[in-house]
Design a protein around this motif. Structure first.
Motif, PDB file in Angstrom:
ATOM      1  N   ARG A 260       0.923  -0.808  -0.101  1.00 24.44           N
ATOM      2  CA  ARG A 260      -0.084   0.559   0.079  1.00 24.44           C
ATOM      3  C   ARG A 260       1.139   1.209   0.270  1.00 24.44           C
ATOM      4  O   ARG A 260       0.555   2.216  -0.284  1.00 24.44           O
ATOM      5  CB  ARG A 260      -0.922  -0.301   0.966  1.00 24.44           C
ATOM      6  CG  ARG A 260      -1.936  -0.751   1.069  1.00 24.44           C
ATOM      7  CD  ARG A 260      -3.404  -0.884   0.311  1.00 24.44           C
ATOM      8  NE  ARG A 260      -3.652   0.574   0.531  1.00 24.44           N
ATOM      9  CZ  ARG A 260      -4.287   1.088   1.149  1.00 24.44           C
ATOM     10  NH1 ARG A 260      -5.034  -0.147   2.077  1.00 24.44           N
ATOM     11  NH2 ARG A 260      -4.731   2.516   1.715  1.00 24.44           N
ATOM     12  N   ILE A 328      -1.538  -6.103  -4.955  1.00 26.58           N
ATOM     13  CA  ILE A 328      -2.167  -5.546  -4.308  1.00 26.58           C
ATOM     14  C   ILE A 328      -3.661  -6.584  -4.197  1.00 26.58           C
ATOM     15  O   ILE A 328      -4.174  -6.812  -2.547  1.00 26.58           O
ATOM     16  CB  ILE A 328      -2.495  -3.835  -4.573  1.00 26.58           C
ATOM     17  CG1 ILE A 328      -1.510  -3.313  -3.788  1.00 26.58           C
ATOM     18  CG2 ILE A 328      -4.141  -3.477  -3.772  1.00 26.58           C
ATOM     19  CD1 ILE A 328      -0.625  -1.509  -4.316  1.00 26.58           C
ATOM     20  N   TYR A 332      -5.786  -8.540  -0.673  1.00 25.67           N
ATOM     21  CA  TYR A 332      -6.455  -7.648  -0.351  1.00 25.67           C
ATOM     22  C   TYR A 332      -7.380  -9.454   0.153  1.00 25.67           C
ATOM     23  O   TYR A 332      -8.848  -9.635   0.594  1.00 25.67           O
ATOM     24  CB  TYR A 332      -7.497  -6.937  -0.784  1.00 25.67           C
ATOM     25  CG  TYR A 332      -7.365  -6.103  -1.161  1.00 25.67           C
ATOM     26  CD1 TYR A 332      -6.939  -5.008  -0.128  1.00 25.67           C
ATOM     27  CD2 TYR A 332      -6.843  -4.938  -2.258  1.00 25.67           C
ATOM     28  CE1 TYR A 332      -6.377  -3.633   0.360  1.00 25.67           C
ATOM     29  CE2 TYR A 332      -6.663  -3.592  -2.259  1.00 25.67           C
ATOM     30  CZ  TYR A 332      -7.045  -3.161  -0.969  1.00 25.67           C
ATOM     31  OH  TYR A 332      -6.040  -1.251  -0.710  1.00 25.67           O
ATOM     32  N   ARG A 337     -10.530  -9.406   2.423  1.00 24.68           N
ATOM     33  CA  ARG A 337     -10.528  -8.017   2.478  1.00 24.68           C
ATOM     34  C   ARG A 337     -11.681  -8.177   0.946  1.00 24.68           C
ATOM     35  O   ARG A 337     -10.916  -7.514  -0.048  1.00 24.68           O
ATOM     36  CB  ARG A 337     -10.158  -6.880   2.135  1.00 24.68           C
ATOM     37  CG  ARG A 337      -9.199  -6.380   4.032  1.00 24.68           C
ATOM     38  CD  ARG A 337      -8.446  -5.097   3.573  1.00 24.68           C
ATOM     39  NE  ARG A 337      -8.863  -4.697   3.240  1.00 24.68           N
ATOM     40  CZ  ARG A 337      -7.976  -2.684   3.733  1.00 24.68           C
ATOM     41  NH1 ARG A 337      -6.915  -2.662   3.923  1.00 24.68           N
ATOM     42  NH2 ARG A 337      -9.027  -1.534   3.206  1.00 24.68           N
ATOM     43  N   GLU A 340     -12.820  -4.966  -1.529  1.00 24.92           N
ATOM     44  CA  GLU A 340     -11.704  -4.529  -2.130  1.00 24.92           C
ATOM     45  C   GLU A 340     -10.618  -5.284  -2.868  1.00 24.92           C
ATOM     46  O   GLU A 340     -10.180  -4.615  -4.250  1.00 24.92           O
ATOM     47  CB  GLU A 340     -10.421  -3.552  -1.392  1.00 24.92           C
ATOM     48  CG  GLU A 340     -10.846  -2.703  -0.399  1.00 24.92           C
ATOM     49  CD  GLU A 340     -11.453  -3.806   0.966  1.00 24.92           C
ATOM     50  OE1 GLU A 340     -11.939  -3.923   1.299  1.00 24.92           O
ATOM     51  OE2 GLU A 340     -11.563  -2.322   2.170  1.00 24.92           O
ATOM     52  N   TRP A 343     -13.004  -5.043  -6.187  1.00 25.66           N
ATOM     53  CA  TRP A 343     -12.579  -4.094  -6.925  1.00 25.66           C
ATOM     54  C   TRP A 343     -11.021  -3.976  -7.530  1.00 25.66           C
ATOM     55  O   TRP A 343     -11.159  -3.341  -8.606  1.00 25.66           O
ATOM     56  CB  TRP A 343     -13.193  -2.556  -6.303  1.00 25.66           C
ATOM     57  CG  TRP A 343     -14.542  -2.866  -5.811  1.00 25.66           C
ATOM     58  CD1 TRP A 343     -14.329  -2.529  -4.211  1.00 25.66           C
ATOM     59  CD2 TRP A 343     -15.552  -2.576  -6.165  1.00 25.66           C
ATOM     60  NE1 TRP A 343     -15.593  -1.911  -4.843  1.00 25.66           N
ATOM     61  CE2 TRP A 343     -16.650  -2.087  -5.706  1.00 25.66           C
ATOM     62  CE3 TRP A 343     -14.820  -2.332  -8.438  1.00 25.66           C
ATOM     63  CZ2 TRP A 343     -17.920  -1.816  -6.042  1.00 25.66           C
ATOM     64  CZ3 TRP A 343     -16.760  -2.279  -8.518  1.00 25.66           C
ATOM     65  CH2 TRP A 343     -18.123  -2.200  -7.431  1.00 25.66           C
ATOM     66  N   ALA A 344     -10.239  -4.827  -7.398  1.00 28.15           N
ATOM     67  CA  ALA A 344      -9.047  -4.863  -7.660  1.00 28.15           C
ATOM     68  C   ALA A 344      -9.052  -5.803  -8.976  1.00 28.15           C
ATOM     69  O   ALA A 344      -8.688  -5.044 -10.177  1.00 28.15           O
ATOM     70  CB  ALA A 344      -7.551  -4.637  -6.517  1.00 28.15           C
TER      71      ALA A 344
ATOM     72  N   VAL B 301     -10.761   2.958  -1.464  1.00 27.00           N
ATOM     73  CA  VAL B 301      -9.893   2.483  -1.394  1.00 27.00           C
ATOM     74  C   VAL B 301      -8.717   1.648  -1.825  1.00 27.00           C
ATOM     75  O   VAL B 301      -7.662   1.891  -1.809  1.00 27.00           O
ATOM     76  CB  VAL B 301     -10.199   1.934  -0.254  1.00 27.00           C
ATOM     77  CG1 VAL B 301      -9.050   0.508   0.303  1.00 27.00           C
ATOM     78  CG2 VAL B 301     -10.810   2.504   1.381  1.00 27.00           C
ATOM     79  N   VAL B 302      -9.048   1.370  -2.939  1.00 25.46           N
ATOM     80  CA  VAL B 302      -8.383   0.228  -3.783  1.00 25.46           C
ATOM     81  C   VAL B 302      -7.230   1.546  -4.648  1.00 25.46           C
ATOM     82  O   VAL B 302      -6.278   0.916  -5.196  1.00 25.46           O
ATOM     83  CB  VAL B 302      -9.059  -0.471  -4.962  1.00 25.46           C
ATOM     84  CG1 VAL B 302      -8.289  -0.964  -6.402  1.00 25.46           C
ATOM     85  CG2 VAL B 302      -9.710  -1.646  -3.846  1.00 25.46           C
ATOM     86  N   TYR B 303      -7.862   2.019  -5.012  1.00 25.32           N
ATOM     87  CA  TYR B 303      -6.745   3.811  -5.440  1.00 25.32           C
ATOM     88  C   TYR B 303      -6.853   4.852  -4.440  1.00 25.32           C
ATOM     89  O   TYR B 303      -6.063   5.897  -4.592  1.00 25.32           O
ATOM     90  CB  TYR B 303      -8.056   4.519  -6.504  1.00 25.32           C
ATOM     91  CG  TYR B 303      -7.908   3.336  -7.894  1.00 25.32           C
ATOM     92  CD1 TYR B 303      -6.848   3.496  -8.938  1.00 25.32           C
ATOM     93  CD2 TYR B 303      -8.963   2.503  -8.284  1.00 25.32           C
ATOM     94  CE1 TYR B 303      -6.396   2.531 -10.130  1.00 25.32           C
ATOM     95  CE2 TYR B 303      -9.604   2.063  -9.354  1.00 25.32           C
ATOM     96  CZ  TYR B 303      -7.876   1.845 -10.337  1.00 25.32           C
ATOM     97  OH  TYR B 303      -7.691   0.492 -11.534  1.00 25.32           O
ATOM     98  N   THR B 304      -6.393   4.691  -2.974  1.00 22.67           N
ATOM     99  CA  THR B 304      -6.498   5.383  -2.769  1.00 22.67           C
ATOM    100  C   THR B 304      -5.142   5.644  -2.260  1.00 22.67           C
ATOM    101  O   THR B 304      -4.418   4.165  -1.746  1.00 22.67           O
ATOM    102  CB  THR B 304      -7.080   5.798  -0.767  1.00 22.67           C
ATOM    103  OG1 THR B 304      -8.310   5.794  -1.113  1.00 22.67           O
ATOM    104  CG2 THR B 304      -6.270   6.493   0.053  1.00 22.67           C
TER     105      THR B 304
END
Lengths: 1002, 371
Positions: A260, A328, A332, A337, A340, A343-344, B301-304
């Motif tokens: 992150r 990442i 997740y 998670r 996330e 979406w990732a 969050v994924v893009y933060t």
């Protein structure tokens, strides 16, 4: 790049050219010492170090020859000579100059180790080594400066500078072990946020390099700002490396933290470009104000130079963004998670559709969407995956899950289409079993048993030997089982058990086989099967149900102890309250049948206590009341009922309460009459000697008395059938004392007030307390007892909102004549709010009746059909069928009407009055069509075949007479009327007068 | 309108407090000091003393304290004045180079304050700007003179001067923010020109962010709205979202939605993407639509970037959503992350509170690799 900045920081930029310097050497030799010193000081003061060099060199020659005291002056000379070379390096970037500078500074250090210039000379030496990229040597010098004795001589800014540069030296040299304590020190002592970030970044890299990950993680707070330290490529690569190592050790959360933190090459580039722009702006501004030669301007210029170089370097770098994003996304997933992760992966699919792992991204996003319940996304992704014929890695799994989600979204057609296609294209696939399972469940849900049987039995034949055969057999068996075709069903379950004993369906198949045998009344086989099931699958979640059936089987023998044992086991092995409740109630029935009333009462009492939250409490209390009555404790029974009425009466969902309210007055009067009859009889015998003597001698007198007092209990009257007993009583009546005492006690235990009085008081209280549900119930109950309250009141929506299902039906019926719309409202409320209630059938029938009365025949038919479909096995369903016939008759669709009546006649369960009614109405439909001979046939069938049902047979006589008259056969009509009029059973018929009149008219 | 009223009130209060009670009014003190000039208009070369301006005329005297005055219209063709800087002023200016700003300020006041009345005269007609600029530089770099500096910059016609003056003023604003003197900073910010000052907008945005983070939402909103008026700048774009954010904080959800809609289609990877998701998530949370909120927040969050301004909040909110969705173990990890990265922020504190309130951790399940 690097040294330039620091050299420039050390001494201000000098613009003096080098031309003419050589000639100055000659001049220096010719000067006196005093002139030489004056000239050198003058040039140094004006920072013309290069021009001063010949004079300084000459001074070195001359001082070296002098005494020790004079030699002390050499320290400053050495220093400025060194500085001069540094300045010259600033102009020509020649490493030779740096080496020369170091030579002079070393000489100073050697000859004047604790001199005035020691600190600054060391700083300068270190800078020179940095210029030569000899980081270790530079670090040695900074370290020396930061330790006694020199440490105490450093000014604050010098200390910060030394620490900073020492850290930088170790960082560049990647000497993590030596650097670690100094990075730490720099972090502790620096106050500037950028310095802190820089120290933290260096320290973090040191920790990462030494696998001290937790220590590294603790430094994150220093690095979350917008400091330049984060925007170094090396640092970010180190973070990725740390993340990879942590992930390898399955420390996914920590790995996630590292990832992150990482900035991509693109992000770093944008940041550096913006920084370059900002620095250029600052520099321009500064030049317009403070001038181009200010120290800050030089620093800025150097920063611009360095940043520009970094920007250029970054533009040539290969991007690691996709790999980072994959890491990442993956972490997740591994750290739960799910959102996330979804979406990732979804973004990875969009951004890198041609990535080598694109299929994996799809699958991961698909799985993520599944985990977080994003059904639409699951379907979209699944279909997209399926659309690409080249993708096969996860195809099977995706098909199964996609099928599940089709089901979830109610897309049955898509589901079955996908399932069939999959099975038929690859029947050997291991996932076929799952598809079969899903399809079977879906067929059951859709109640399409015929479809299930047809499809699966077809597959059984078409794909012999495939792995899904067990499922196909099981579900085919289930299809027949649901159709109550036990005979066919049992064969399929047996196939599962014989051919696939290890199948996941085996357990359930054995249980279902038992049910089939039970249904086929093959009690021995059923018992064996269930016992085998209990033995083989003692931990099965169907064990409780199996125990229940075993209980029923033993009860039918009857083997009461075994039955009771099995019933008792039910609650041990299942949480299904339905089975538990039934096991209690059946056990209670069994005990009742065996006159074990105390145990029966205890059993029901235990249920009330243990399952008051989820069980049908009011029904249990009703049964408990019955048990009390059977125990000879009718007072207690009524007391139990009354407590239930008070406790649950205002709860519209307490369904059993309506039964209790109905039963209370019945039980009260039944028992009261029974007690009174018994007491009157027994007391008469005890008190009247003549009566004793009469019944002792005259058996007929006894039977006459008993016939006149039918409420005398069997237990009381039975001993009197024995003459010896009666005779003995003439002399001694004390044998009756116990019985008399018992009935007196029973009488005193009964409530003092009649049910009418009790209910009326309770009704008034309920009204006063706004317990409207209870008030409605009591009003209904009182009306049943012919106590009319609020006569003519039309119940409204407000009343409905408090109604229990039974009172809603009652209100609906009452409203019909005043306001059919409101009647429908009451029925509709049952259909909407009490969908599980036993009164739904009544509500549907009520709706149908109202619609029929309003002439809305199609609507009426809809409700009657719905009632029939939803409650095919209910006795009252015959009314739904009959009413459909009635409606068709009103619609003048005689054939359709008769079809409905024929359905009644075809059902053996509806023999009796419904058959009589159906025959009569069939006749009426012919009559209404003018088909008198046919009508006559049906009327005759009615009164000949169903004479006992005097309403229908009476009506059939009347209609038969009329039909014969219409057919011009008056004599036969007369005979028909006479037959009715001469039959004693019709003496009180409401039709008697009408038929008599018709007869006389002939 | 309410925002504007509050901010204006704030400014009046701050000025009366800072200037009226604690500071010395140097403008008043040196207002009557004559300014020595040489009038070179039209080839003349006359030494005069500039004593003021009256209805468009510059008023001169021949002697510093004399009675004889002459008026020269400001719009005189070829007006050219040369400032004869006093020796004391020049000496004090030299101290600036030595970094002793307080001494320099002390020595320059008497010479500079009278000049401030004429700063609207273009620099090419009256050469006082460099002197005033030096003083401004010294003043913002000196210590303990913040109140004076605020008043000084507020008096200058910043929109007509070189950007360097605004830059110094902004430096002062930043110092004030650092000292938590937000109200004083606001009073000065109100005077700063926004248009055409490319490098100033990021710094004003920084200040607005500081106000927001400290919970001064209405004031922050006012500034964001000002920034947003400078169209086609990255700051205006960012402010658009922060305006939406502030409206959410003030529970004006419809306004928030409006600004979110106006922010257009921000693509994943663009700076405002995750902020937009955060704001949408916050709205949905207020509307008790947890699942939808979770979708927005997690997407953000994924893009933060962990270094972004809203990273602590969006991370915390993700934890909160997981908690609402009955995933306490995941929530715990995320709260722990906030505490680790941002221990000294509001969100770090909130995370600590949430962590303390969470049930004990379930038995850990070994994580498994995806197939």
């Amino acid at each position: 790049m690097f040294p330039r900045k620091y050299i420039l920081n050390l001494v201000l930029v000098l613009t003096l050219g080098l031309q003419g310097i050589a000639s100055l050497y000659g001049q220096a030799e010719s000067l006196t010492l005093s002139q030489l010193q004056t000239k050198a000081v003058e040039l140094v003061d004006s920072q013309n170090y290069l021009e001063a060099r010949p004079y300084l060199m000459e001074l070195v020659s001359r001082f070296e020859a002098e005494d020790a005291e004079t030699k002390k002056r050499l320290e400053a000379v050495y220093f400025y000579l060194g500085v001069g070379y540094l300045v010259e390096y600033g102009s020509n970037q020649s490493n030779t100059m740096l080496q020369e500078a170091i030579k002079w500074f070393d000489r100073l250090e050697k000859e004047f180790p604790n001199g005035n210039f020691t600190v600054i000379a060391n700083l300068a030496t270190a800078d020179a080594y940095r210029g030569l990229q000899q980081w270790t040597k530079a670090a040695d010098i900074y370290r020396k400066l930061l330790r006694p004795p020199l440490e105490v001589r450093l000014t604050g800014p010098q200390r910060v500078e030394a620490l900073k540069k020492l850290s930088q030296s170790y960082y560049i040299a990647k000497d993590w072990k030596s650097g670690e304590p100094w990075f730490k020190k720099f972090l502790e002592e620096s106050r500037d946020a950028d310095d802190q970030a820089s120290a933290a970044a260096a320290l973090m890299e040191a920790y990462i390099n030494q696998s001290k990950f937790q220590d590294a993680i603790d430094l994150f707070p220093f690095l979350v700002g917008e400091s330049p330290a984060r925007y170094k490529l090396q640092f970010n690569v180190a973070l990725i490396d740390a993340g990879d190592k942590l992930a390898k050790e399955k420390n996914y959360n920590e790995a996630m933290l590292m990832y992150r933190m990482v900035l991509t090459v693109e992000e770093i580039l944008v940041w550096q470009e913006n920084r370059l722009k900002d620095l250029n702006n600052q520099l321009a501004l500064l030049k317009s104000t403070a001038g181009a030669t200010s120290e800050r301007a030089v620093e800025l210029e150097t920063e611009v130079f360095n940043t520009d170089a970094q920007v250029k370097a970054l533009k040539t770098m290969k991007s690691y963004t996709p790999e980072l994003r994959v890491r990442i996304a993956r972490n997740y997933l591994l750290t739960s998670r799910d959102w996330e992760s979804f979406w990732a992966y979804l973004e990875l699919i969009k951004d890198y559709p041609d990535h080598a792992n694109a299929q994996d991204f799809f699958y991961a996003a698909f799985t993520g969407a599944t985990n977080i319940g994003m059904t639409d996304e699951v379907i979209r992704l699944g279909e997209a995956y399926m659309d690409d014929p080249a993708w096969s890695k996860y195809r099977d799994d995706i098909i199964v899950k996609l099928a599940q989600f089709y089901l979830e979204k109610g897309r049955a057609q898509d589901f079955f289409g996908l399932g069939k296609k999959f099975i038929e294209s690859s029947p050997d696939n291991r996932y076929c079993s799952q598809i079969v399972f899903l399809m079977g469940s879906a067929f059951v849900k859709e109640q399409d048993f015929a479809g299930m049987i047809s499809l699966f039995s077809g597959y059984i034949k078409k794909y012999p030997g495939v792995i899904m055969q067990d499922g196909l057999n099981y579900w085919t068996g289930m299809g027949y089982l649901f159709d109550q075709d036990y005979e066919k069903a049992v064969g399929y379950f047996e196939t599962v058990l014989k051919k696939y004993p290890g199948s996941a369906y085996a357990e359930d198949s054995l249980y279902r086989e038992g049910i089939c045998e039970f249904g086929l009344q093959e009690m021995e086989a059923a018992r064996d099967t269930f016992e085998t099931f209990v033995r083989r699958y003692s931990d099965s979640n169907l064990r409780g149900e199996a125990e229940y059936f075993l209980g029923d089987l033993e009860a039918s023998v009857p083997d009461v102890p075994k039955a009771l044992k099995h019933y008792a086991n039910v609650e041990k092995y299942t949480d299904n309250i339905g089975f538990i409740q039934n096991s209690y109630f059946r056990a209670a029935e069994l005990l009742e049948a065996n006159k074990r009333y105390d145990e029966m009462a205890n059993m029901l009492e235990r249920f009330v206590n243990n399952y008051r939250a989820e069980g049908d409490l009011t029904t249990a209390i009703y049964q408990l009341g019955r048990a009390r009555e059977l125990q000879g404790r009718p007072g207690d029974a009524l007391n139990e009922y009354w407590q239930a009425i008070e406790r649950f009466g205002d709860n519209p969902n307490a369904n059993g309460l309506d039964l209790i309210l109905e039963e209370y007055p019945i039980k009260y009067y039944t028992n009261r009459n029974m007690i009174d009859a018994n007491l009157n009889f027994l007391e008469k015998i005890q008190s009247e000697g003549a009566f004793r003597k009469q019944i002792a001698e005259d058996r007929r007198a006894l039977f006459d008395y008993i016939a006149e007092n039918p409420n005398i209990s069997e237990e009381v009257k039975r001993p009197f059938y024995d003459r010896a007993y009666r005779v003995a009583l003439v002399e001694d009546v004390s044998v009756l004392d116990d019985q008399v005492a018992k009935f007196r006690t029973m009488k005193s235990d009964l409530p003092d007030l009649t049910p009418e009085e009790t209910f009326k008081i309770a009704y008034d209280e309920a009204v006063a307390e706004y317990e409207k549900t209870l008030a409605l119930r009591l009003q209904m109950a009182l009306e049943e007892m012919n106590v009319e309250l609020n006569a003519g009141h039309v119940f409204t929506e407000e009343d409905f909102s408090y109604g229990s299902p039974s009172t809603l039906i009652w209100m609906g019926h009452k409203n019909r004549e005043f306001d059919p719309g409101l009647a429908k409202g009451a029925y509709q409320k049952v259909l909407n709010d009490h969908t599980e209630s036993e009164f739904v059938l009544d509500a549907l029938m009520g709706m149908g009746d109202v619609e029929q009365s309003l002439g809305n025949y199609d609507d009426a038919l809809f409700f009657y059909r719905d009632a029939e479909e939803r409650f095919p096995a209910e006795p009252n369903t015959v009314k739904a069928v009959m009413s459909q016939g009635d409606v068709y008759r009103k619609m003048q669709r005689a054939a359709d009407a008769r079809e409905q009546y024929e359905r009644v006649l075809a059902n053996r369960d509806w023999r009796g009055s419904p058959h009589a009614e159906a025959l009569f109405k069939s006749g009426m439909s012919f009559y209404e069509q003018g088909e008198f001979p046919m009508a006559q046939t049906y009327f005759e069938r009615t009164y000949i075949g169903h004479g006992a049902f005097i309403d229908w047979s009476g009506a059939a006589y009347l209609q038969s007479g009329k039909t014969l008259e219409r057919m011009g056969r008056p004599d036969e009509a007369k005979n028909t009327y006479d037959e009715f009029l001469n039959s004693p059973q019709f003496e009180n018929s409401p039709l008697y007068q009408e038929i008599n009149t018709a007869r006389k008219a002939l | 309108m309410r925002n504007l009223f509050i901010v204006c009130t704030l400014i009046v209060v701050s000025l009366s407090t800072v200037w009226g009670q604690e500071g010395t009014d140097f403008f008043k003190q040196y207002a009557n000091e004559p300014v020595p000039v040489t009038n070179r208009t039209g080839g003349a070369d006359t030494n005069l003393y500039l004593v003021g301006e009256d209805r468009g005329d510059l008023i001169f005297r021949y002697k510093p304290r004399g009675n004889r005055e002459i008026g020269v219209p400001l719009d005189t063709d070829g007006l050219l004045l040369f400032y004869r800087a006093p020796k004391q002023l020049l000496e004090a200016m030299q101290v600036i180079d030595l970094g002793d700003f307080n001494v320099a300020v002390q020595g320059m006041r008497k010479g500079i304050y009278p000049l401030t009345a004429y700063m609207e005269i273009p620099e090419d007609r009256f050469n006082i700007h460099p002197y005033v600029e030096r003083f401004a530089y010294a003043l913002v770099n000196s210590e303990g003179n913040e109140d004076e500096a605020v008043a000084f910059f507020r008096r200058l016609p910043l929109t007509k001067l070189s950007p360097v003056f605004s830059s110094y003023a902004m430096q002062l604003v930043e110092d004030l923010v650092e000292q938590k003197k937000n109200r004083e900073a606001m009073s000065l910010l109100d005077k700063l020109p926004l248009k055409g000052e490319g490098s100033l907008l990021p710094r004003i945005l920084f200040f607005a962010n500081a106000l927001r983070k400290e919970g001064n939402i209405e004031e922050a909103l006012f500034l964001y709205q000002r920034i947003q008026q400078v169209k086609d700048t990255p700051e205006a774009e960012k402010s658009q979202l922060w305006i939406a954010y502030c409206n959410v904080e003030l529970n004006r959800l419809e306004s928030a939605r409006l600004f979110l809609d106006q922010s257009g289609d921000i693509k994943p990877g663009e700076v405002g993407y995750s902020l937009k998701r955060l704001i949408q998530g916050k709205i949905l949370l207020l509307e008790k639509q947890t699942m939808k909120a979770m979708a927005e927040i997690s997407r953000g969050v994924v893009y933060t970037d962990v270094g972004s301004d809203w990273a602590p909040e969006i991370t915390y909110t993700a934890g909160y959503c997981y908690e609402l969705l009955q995933k306490p173990d995941t929530a715990r990890e995320i709260y722990g992350e906030v505490l680790l990265f941002y221990p000294k922020t509001t969100w770090g504190e909130k995370s600590k509170t949430q962590l303390d309130a969470l049930p004990p951790k379930a038995d850990p399940k070994p994580a498994t690799e995806p197939s």
